[in-house]
Design a protein around this motif. Structure first.
Motif, PDB file in Angstrom:
ATOM      1  N   GLY A 161      -9.973  -0.230  11.363  1.00 16.16           N
ATOM      2  CA  GLY A 161      -9.031  -0.072  10.228  1.00 16.16           C
ATOM      3  C   GLY A 161      -8.341   1.265  10.238  1.00 16.16           C
ATOM      4  N   GLU A 162      -7.876   1.650   9.125  1.00 13.09           N
ATOM      5  CA  GLU A 162      -7.085   2.996   9.108  1.00 13.09           C
ATOM      6  C   GLU A 162      -7.692   3.950   8.532  1.00 13.09           C
ATOM      7  OE1 GLU A 162      -3.247   1.900   7.382  1.00 13.09           O
ATOM      8  OE2 GLU A 162      -3.293   3.982   6.356  1.00 13.09           O
ATOM      9  N   GLY A 163      -8.366   4.021   7.342  1.00 10.55           N
ATOM     10  CA  GLY A 163      -9.116   4.960   6.623  1.00 10.55           C
ATOM     11  C   GLY A 163      -9.721   4.553   5.425  1.00 10.55           C
ATOM     12  N   PRO A 164     -10.530   4.967   4.673  1.00  7.58           N
ATOM     13  CA  PRO A 164     -11.239   4.538   3.505  1.00  7.58           C
ATOM     14  C   PRO A 164     -10.115   4.802   2.126  1.00  7.58           C
ATOM     15  CG  PRO A 164     -12.517   6.222   4.440  1.00  7.58           C
ATOM     16  CD  PRO A 164     -11.379   6.329   5.284  1.00  7.58           C
ATOM     17  N   GLY A 165     -10.490   3.653   1.466  1.00  9.45           N
ATOM     18  CA  GLY A 165      -9.671   3.689   0.069  1.00  9.45           C
ATOM     19  C   GLY A 165     -10.727   4.127  -0.875  1.00  9.45           C
ATOM     20  N   GLU A 179     -14.227   2.573  -1.048  1.00 13.99           N
ATOM     21  CA  GLU A 179     -14.990   2.826   0.399  1.00 13.99           C
ATOM     22  C   GLU A 179     -15.493   4.388   0.296  1.00 13.99           C
ATOM     23  OE1 GLU A 179     -11.901   1.277   0.218  1.00 13.99           O
ATOM     24  OE2 GLU A 179     -12.466  -0.488   1.045  1.00 13.99           O
ATOM     25  N   PRO A 209     -17.315   1.042   4.881  1.00 17.73           N
ATOM     26  CA  PRO A 209     -15.679   0.660   5.054  1.00 17.73           C
ATOM     27  C   PRO A 209     -15.608  -0.845   4.491  1.00 17.73           C
ATOM     28  CG  PRO A 209     -16.920   0.595   7.067  1.00 17.73           C
ATOM     29  CD  PRO A 209     -17.859   1.088   6.168  1.00 17.73           C
ATOM     30  N   PHE A 210     -14.156  -1.234   3.969  1.00 22.05           N
ATOM     31  CA  PHE A 210     -13.826  -2.222   3.594  1.00 22.05           C
ATOM     32  C   PHE A 210     -14.636  -2.953   2.565  1.00 22.05           C
ATOM     33  CE2 PHE A 210     -11.283  -1.846   7.513  1.00 22.05           C
ATOM     34  CZ  PHE A 210      -9.980  -2.399   7.013  1.00 22.05           C
ATOM     35  N   ASN A 239     -13.251   2.912  10.969  1.00 26.73           N
ATOM     36  CA  ASN A 239     -11.816   3.347  10.820  1.00 26.73           C
ATOM     37  C   ASN A 239     -11.360   4.515  11.549  1.00 26.73           C
ATOM     38  OD1 ASN A 239     -10.887   1.745   8.295  1.00 26.73           O
ATOM     39  ND2 ASN A 239     -12.518   2.866   7.221  1.00 26.73           N
ATOM     40  N   HIS A 250      -2.803  -5.554   8.459  1.00 31.53           N
ATOM     41  CA  HIS A 250      -3.759  -5.147   7.485  1.00 31.53           C
ATOM     42  C   HIS A 250      -4.217  -5.904   6.264  1.00 31.53           C
ATOM     43  CE1 HIS A 250      -6.435  -2.284   5.338  1.00 31.53           C
ATOM     44  NE2 HIS A 250      -6.471  -1.518   6.291  1.00 31.53           N
TER      45      HIS A 250
HETATM   46  N1  URA Z   1      -8.410  -0.039   4.401  1.00 30.03           N
HETATM   47  C1  URA Z   1      -9.052   0.644   5.599  1.00 30.03           C
HETATM   48  O1  URA Z   1      -8.093   0.780   6.639  1.00 30.03           O
HETATM   49  N2  URA Z   1     -10.266   0.782   5.685  1.00 30.03           N
HETATM   50  C2  URA Z   1     -11.148   0.617   4.747  1.00 30.03           C
HETATM   51  O2  URA Z   1     -12.261   0.809   5.147  1.00 30.03           O
HETATM   52  C3  URA Z   1     -10.642   0.356   3.628  1.00 30.03           C
HETATM   53  C4  URA Z   1      -9.356  -0.309   3.668  1.00 30.03           C
END
Ligand code: URA
Length: 193
Positions: free
Chosen positions: A49-53, A56, A62-63, A89, A163
């Motif tokens: 993925g891209e990065g924590p929200g 997270e 993650p996710f 991520n 995504h």
């Molecule tokens: N979106 C992401 O790209 N990664 C995450 O871990 C959560 C949301």
């Protein structure tokens, strides 16, 4: 590129310890938790993925927020679950207000992910969203046109999908993602993974 070369001196313990204290970019100053990655360390399929929200960042996994619930459903649709795949991520710390990670944040962080990939040695890489696909497939990757197509990334099968956050914002993209998931499922079968 030789992103994912196995390094016999690297270990998960070492990687977790090195990454866990990372302050390579400004995101380290605002994180609640660093979000390392989760799943099967011998997985044949790895999701990036891209990065924590927000969730997270709070939970260190993650996710696990709304996009994560949808990712779980996507996995279920092709008879997978989190115990069979590895999920990580591009950046390990939450960008403020969930903005896209900046290029210098991505480059400061990417070495952790390439070490994770080198340790897992997955046969298939699935990039969730444009940002991850642009890092690993090509800088001008167009998610609307090129999702669901197979690419070679360092000798591995690689594909990008929308995504899950994009699918939450725009459910009209879901049927295309279902087709991409079925493509992934077929590839897993074909590779006997
Ligand atoms: N979106 C992401 O790209 N990664 C995450 O871990 C959560 C949301």
């Amino acid at each position: 590129m030789d992103f994912f070369k196995e390094n016999e001196n690297d270990t998960w313990e070492k990687l977790r310890a090195d990454c866990g204290r990372c302050m390579n970019c400004q995101l380290g100053r605002t994180r609640h938790n660093l979000v390392f990655g989760v799943g099967n360390e011998q997985a044949d399929v790895m999701f990036v993925g891209e990065g924590p929200g927000e969730q997270e960042d709070l939970q260190g996994e993650p996710f696990v927020g709304p996009a994560g619930k949808l990712l779980d459903t996507m996995l279920e649709l092709i008879d997978l679950d989190r115990s069979q795949v590895y999920i990580a991520n591009i950046v390990k710390c939450r960008p403020p207000r969930n903005r896209d990670p900046l290029p210098d944040e991505q480059s400061a962080c990417i070495g952790w992910l390439t070490r994770q990939i080198a340790l897992v040695q997955p046969k298939i890489l699935v990039f969730l969203g444009r940002i991850a696909a642009q890092v690993f497939i090509k800088p001008d990757f167009r998610i609307t046109r090129e999702h669901g197509q197979w690419f070679d990334v360092d000798g591995r099968r690689a594909m990008a999908m929308y995504h899950p956050s994009a699918l939450l914002r725009d459910p009209s993209k879901r049927p295309e993602t279902f087709v991409d998931l079925k493509t992934l499922q077929r590839e897993i079968k074909d590779l006997h993974v």
